[in-house]
Design an enzyme around this catalytic site. Sequence first.
Site, short mmCIF file in Angstrom:
data_model
loop_
_atom_site.label_atom_id
_atom_site.label_comp_id
_atom_site.label_asym_id
_atom_site.label_seq_id
_atom_site.Cartn_x
_atom_site.Cartn_y
_atom_site.Cartn_z
N LYS A 34 -37.77 -61.29 -57.22
CA LYS A 34 -37.40 -61.87 -58.51
C LYS A 34 -38.57 -61.80 -59.50
CE LYS A 34 -35.96 -66.38 -58.64
NZ LYS A 34 -36.62 -67.20 -59.68
N SER A 35 -39.75 -62.19 -59.06
CA SER A 35 -40.91 -62.19 -59.96
C SER A 35 -41.19 -60.79 -60.49
CB SER A 35 -42.15 -62.70 -59.22
OG SER A 35 -41.99 -64.03 -58.86
N ARG B 64 -40.76 -59.13 -64.47
CA ARG B 64 -41.90 -58.49 -65.14
C ARG B 64 -41.61 -57.04 -65.46
NH1 ARG B 64 -43.44 -62.89 -62.33
NH2 ARG B 64 -45.45 -63.90 -62.70
N SER C 86 -50.75 -72.07 -61.32
CA SER C 86 -49.42 -71.59 -61.71
C SER C 86 -49.47 -70.15 -62.19
CB SER C 86 -48.85 -72.48 -62.82
OG SER C 86 -47.76 -71.83 -63.46
N GLN D 23 -46.98 -68.68 -63.48
CA GLN D 23 -46.22 -68.59 -64.73
C GLN D 23 -47.12 -68.89 -65.92
OE1 GLN D 23 -42.83 -71.14 -64.09
NE2 GLN D 23 -41.78 -69.59 -62.87
N ASP E 63 -42.48 -71.35 -53.11
CA ASP E 63 -41.02 -71.33 -53.22
C ASP E 63 -40.32 -71.47 -51.87
OD1 ASP E 63 -41.15 -71.06 -55.97
OD2 ASP E 63 -41.10 -68.87 -55.90
N LYS F 61 -39.79 -78.18 -59.72
CA LYS F 61 -39.13 -76.87 -59.60
C LYS F 61 -37.69 -77.01 -60.10
CE LYS F 61 -42.62 -74.52 -58.09
NZ LYS F 61 -43.18 -73.46 -58.94
N ARG G 178 -37.88 -80.83 -55.30
CA ARG G 178 -37.61 -80.29 -53.96
C ARG G 178 -38.12 -81.19 -52.84
NH1 ARG G 178 -38.36 -73.80 -55.31
NH2 ARG G 178 -36.23 -73.57 -56.11
N ARG H 132 -32.49 -72.57 -53.82
CA ARG H 132 -33.22 -72.52 -52.55
C ARG H 132 -32.89 -73.71 -51.64
NH1 ARG H 132 -36.08 -67.97 -53.61
NH2 ARG H 132 -37.18 -67.87 -55.60
C1 S3P Z 1 -43.21 -67.53 -60.40
C2 S3P Z 1 -44.23 -68.40 -60.14
C3 S3P Z 1 -44.08 -69.65 -59.38
C4 S3P Z 1 -42.77 -69.68 -58.61
C5 S3P Z 1 -41.61 -69.20 -59.42
C6 S3P Z 1 -41.84 -67.78 -59.90
C7 S3P Z 1 -43.48 -66.30 -61.16
O1 S3P Z 1 -44.12 -70.74 -60.27
O2 S3P Z 1 -42.51 -71.00 -58.15
O3 S3P Z 1 -40.43 -69.24 -58.65
O4 S3P Z 1 -42.66 -65.37 -61.14
O5 S3P Z 1 -44.55 -66.23 -61.81
P1 S3P Z 1 -45.54 -71.40 -60.71
O6 S3P Z 1 -46.41 -70.29 -61.03
O7 S3P Z 1 -45.22 -72.26 -61.88
O8 S3P Z 1 -45.97 -72.19 -59.52
#
Ligand code: S3P
Length: 441
Positions: free
Chosen positions: A26-27, A31, A172, A174, A320, A347, A351, A392
């Site tokens: 997914k990540s 991107r 993080s 993100q 995750d 999240k 969770r 999840r």
């Molecule tokens: C992600 C980063 C993670 C993860 C999320 C996807 C990403 O979050 O929990 O499901 O794709 O960069 P955080 O970076 O906020 O922990």
Amino acid sequence: MHHNQVTFEVQPGGSLQGEARVPGDKSISHRSIMLGSLAEGVTEVTGFLDAEDCLSTMKAFKAMGVKIEGPQAGKVTITGVGLHGLKAPLEPLYLGNSGTSMRLLSGLLAGQSFDVTLTGDESLSKRPMKRVTDPLRQMGASIETTDQGTSPLKVHGGAPLKGIHYEMPVASAQVKSCLLLAGLYADGTTAVHEPAPTRDHTERMLKGFGYPVNRLGETVSVQSGGTLKGCAIDVPSDISSAAFFMVGASIAKDADVTLRHVGMNPTRTGVIDILKLMGADIEIMNPHEVGGEPVADLRIKSAILKGIAIPEHLVPLAIDEFPVLFVAAACANGKTVLTGAEELRVKESDRIQVMADGLKILGVDAVPTPDGMVVNGGPLGMGVVESHGDHRIAMAFSIAGLRASGPITIHDCANVNTSFPTFVTLAQRLGLEVNVLGGES
Ligand code: S3P
């Protein structure tokens, strides 16, 4: 039928056997759309995750004038518009359940010349956004949240950005990625210091598109002025989706499962380290690299798991995977203690609370703490649990069925489509007796 009335019903026992390739990461899929759109030339993506979250990102870029074809059997073709080629969307960008879309886009959009509003579903509208808007404002961005620091986010274009050196208060990926994307448009150097390693897909992919990224210890930085060149991206299987079957095969009787082409980026493999510490039998086969990301096949067999104190340094590397790791802990002999994981409370659902509540309904001694949980392994019962719309959580409780004494009913499972739309079919094929009740929105 209302969207959230999808219920999973899992029959107890059974085993998992066979081979599978779980869907794309997914990540990395998010991107690939973002950087492919900002690149010059065409980007061909294979193994793209055709799921709601990544489609939210795709729709957002289409709404900003990018030509994107697919996904068709995991193939997506993006005709990049260059760093300065996006157009103002006609409407607010709705990002559904996807925190990654909202947080990464907020940085990227802060550097554009037009205004955009970002919105999301009920869960996303409750998630903390000040973690991105505070540092973006320090860079000069003009961006508004609600009084609670949540979305809708209103990003006002045209504000000149300047690079900053930012010490992230939480680990993080993100936030890091948001700031690096804003940094592509900021005057000077944008540097982000991470208190613990977080997933580095943004950095790897920027390099894959020919954009220089520097790392010095725990600090990663970019400078504006470069360009991204369209390229080919082969998305590995998502280790976060594979994790459900890693735990499932570990806790089920007589299980033997091989998962192919799983992403093994070292910032993501905490789940394997944690399961191995618990005594899991996981063999890593055929390790190799595809397009800058390590992958391998994983063979997992039944094992007798033992409770452990989860090392805190592994928490961001498995962030995750805790819903399903709590299920592993429930099936282990002895006590498992998780600390240092307060991030789990913000999240897609809380969770810690939601898993502790569900495990208790199944008869497990699970005690939530502010930053983790204490789980005493023991027999799993049966019952009706709530996923609170968290994909999840829904999948984790499905896996619990392998060791339950009776059926488990899980409510509110529609959002499994955000990350793993083929979960039920794949789980059934490997041997889990799970059925879907309801489901049409
Ligand atoms: C992600 C980063 C993670 C993860 C999320 C996807 C990403 O979050 O929990 O499901 O794709 O960069 P955080 O970076 O906020 O922990």
